[in-house]
Design a protein around this motif. Structure first.
Motif, mmCIF file in Angstrom:
data_model
loop_
_atom_site.group_PDB
_atom_site.id
_atom_site.type_symbol
_atom_site.label_atom_id
_atom_site.label_comp_id
_atom_site.label_asym_id
_atom_site.label_seq_id
_atom_site.Cartn_x
_atom_site.Cartn_y
_atom_site.Cartn_z
ATOM 1 N N CYS A 1 137.942 11.114 -108.858
ATOM 2 C CA CYS A 1 136.767 10.288 -109.139
ATOM 3 C C CYS A 1 135.725 10.319 -108.023
ATOM 4 O O CYS A 1 134.804 9.504 -108.008
ATOM 5 N N VAL A 2 135.835 11.260 -107.088
ATOM 6 C CA VAL A 2 134.914 11.291 -105.949
ATOM 7 C C VAL A 2 133.483 11.562 -106.410
ATOM 8 O O VAL A 2 133.223 12.463 -107.211
ATOM 9 N N ILE A 3 132.586 10.738 -105.898
ATOM 10 C CA ILE A 3 131.136 10.873 -106.101
ATOM 11 C C ILE A 3 130.490 10.718 -104.731
ATOM 12 O O ILE A 3 131.181 10.466 -103.741
ATOM 13 N N HIS A 4 129.178 10.833 -104.670
ATOM 14 C CA HIS A 4 128.461 10.508 -103.442
ATOM 15 C C HIS A 4 127.695 9.208 -103.673
ATOM 16 O O HIS A 4 126.998 9.073 -104.675
ATOM 17 N N MET A 5 127.878 8.282 -102.763
ATOM 18 C CA MET A 5 127.134 7.028 -102.803
ATOM 19 C C MET A 5 126.364 6.935 -101.493
ATOM 20 O O MET A 5 126.971 6.966 -100.413
ATOM 21 N N ASP A 6 125.055 6.861 -101.607
ATOM 22 C CA ASP A 6 124.180 6.818 -100.438
ATOM 23 C C ASP A 6 124.507 7.962 -99.470
ATOM 24 O O ASP A 6 124.543 7.791 -98.248
ATOM 25 N N GLY A 7 124.779 9.138 -100.052
ATOM 26 C CA GLY A 7 124.973 10.344 -99.269
ATOM 27 C C GLY A 7 126.370 10.600 -98.739
ATOM 28 O O GLY A 7 126.589 11.598 -98.069
ATOM 29 N N LYS A 8 127.313 9.715 -99.023
ATOM 30 C CA LYS A 8 128.680 9.892 -98.521
ATOM 31 C C LYS A 8 129.658 9.933 -99.688
ATOM 32 O O LYS A 8 129.492 9.217 -100.675
ATOM 33 N N SER A 9 130.694 10.758 -99.556
ATOM 34 C CA SER A 9 131.673 10.828 -100.639
ATOM 35 C C SER A 9 132.549 9.574 -100.623
ATOM 36 O O SER A 9 132.952 9.096 -99.568
ATOM 37 N N ILE A 10 132.773 9.039 -101.812
ATOM 38 C CA ILE A 10 133.659 7.884 -101.979
ATOM 39 C C ILE A 10 134.476 8.087 -103.239
ATOM 40 O O ILE A 10 134.087 8.823 -104.143
ATOM 41 N N LYS A 11 135.596 7.414 -103.294
ATOM 42 C CA LYS A 11 136.399 7.394 -104.516
ATOM 43 C C LYS A 11 135.862 6.249 -105.360
ATOM 44 O O LYS A 11 135.968 5.081 -104.985
ATOM 45 N N SER A 12 135.275 6.589 -106.495
ATOM 46 C CA SER A 12 134.583 5.580 -107.303
ATOM 47 C C SER A 12 135.531 4.622 -108.009
ATOM 48 O O SER A 12 135.079 3.652 -108.604
ATOM 49 N N CYS A 13 136.838 4.855 -107.916
ATOM 50 C CA CYS A 13 137.788 3.879 -108.452
ATOM 51 C C CYS A 13 138.139 2.827 -107.405
ATOM 52 O O CYS A 13 138.913 1.922 -107.668
ATOM 53 N N SER A 14 137.534 2.955 -106.210
ATOM 54 C CA SER A 14 137.857 2.017 -105.132
ATOM 55 C C SER A 14 136.774 0.969 -104.911
ATOM 56 O O SER A 14 136.859 0.179 -103.980
ATOM 57 N N ILE A 15 135.749 0.982 -105.765
ATOM 58 C CA ILE A 15 134.631 0.060 -105.590
ATOM 59 C C ILE A 15 134.199 -0.466 -106.961
ATOM 60 O O ILE A 15 134.243 0.252 -107.957
ATOM 61 N N LEU A 16 133.811 -1.703 -106.981
ATOM 62 C CA LEU A 16 133.303 -2.296 -108.213
ATOM 63 C C LEU A 16 131.861 -1.861 -108.440
ATOM 64 O O LEU A 16 131.111 -1.646 -107.482
ATOM 65 N N ALA A 17 131.477 -1.766 -109.686
ATOM 66 C CA ALA A 17 130.110 -1.372 -110.020
ATOM 67 C C ALA A 17 129.105 -2.346 -109.404
ATOM 68 O O ALA A 17 128.061 -1.923 -108.892
#
Length: 162
Positions: free
Chosen positions: A48-64
């Motif tokens: 589920c890795v995406i980039h958020m504000d230019g950094k890779s994050i696991k998008s299952c680890s953060i709430l929308a």
């Protein structure tokens, strides 16, 4: 219900969701961007890795709702003008994908990794930084080759000595 406003792949989007909705579910279900995969919902697999504000994050680890106001890039946002991103092209050229399930997360992790290291990557570093991404088909050898190839292309052949 909470309102979430994001910039996703260069476009402003908003939607409503329950407060407990994971960002990965918001991206897939509310925005219809299904390239971001759900493998575990526990931050273990990296699909589920995406980039958020230019950094890779696991998008299952953060709430929308926690991501609201952020700039998001998904796998769909890497290609431009019909051309694959150099990392996507390297994965294709070096057979860095098998079933393809882990590929979006691997590619997004690799793009961030290459950007952070400024071309100074070696095999050990690539393998270490990909530890949070699981390939169930065990295609790591070709994935590492693809990352190193993309790194060399994106940085004019500069690569750390192995």
């Amino acid at each position: 219900m909470a309102k979430v406003t994001l910039t996703v792949n260069g476009r402003s989007v908003s939607g409503e969701c329950e407060d407990r909705t994971l960002l990965v579910h918001f991206i897939r279900e509310k925005l219809g961007l299904t390239g971001t995969h759900i493998g575990c919902d526990t931050t273990q697999c990296g699909s589920c890795v995406i980039h958020m504000d230019g950094k890779s994050i696991k998008s299952c680890s953060i709430l929308a709702v926690q991501a609201s106001g952020s700039t998001i890039t998904t796998i769909e946002g890497l290609a431009s003008n019909g051309e694959l991103h150099p990392v996507q092209a390297a994965f294709k050229e070096h057979h860095g994908l098998q079933c393809g399930f882990c590929t979006p997360g691997m590619v997004m992790t690799a793009v961030d990794m290459i950007g952070r290291h400024g071309g100074n990557l070696d095999e050990a570093t690539v393998r270490h930084e990909l530890e949070g991404n699981i390939c169930r088909c065990t295609g790591y050898h070709n994935i590492v080759k693809a990352v190193l190839s993309a790194n060399a292309e994106m940085h004019g052949g500069r690569q750390a000595a192995e």
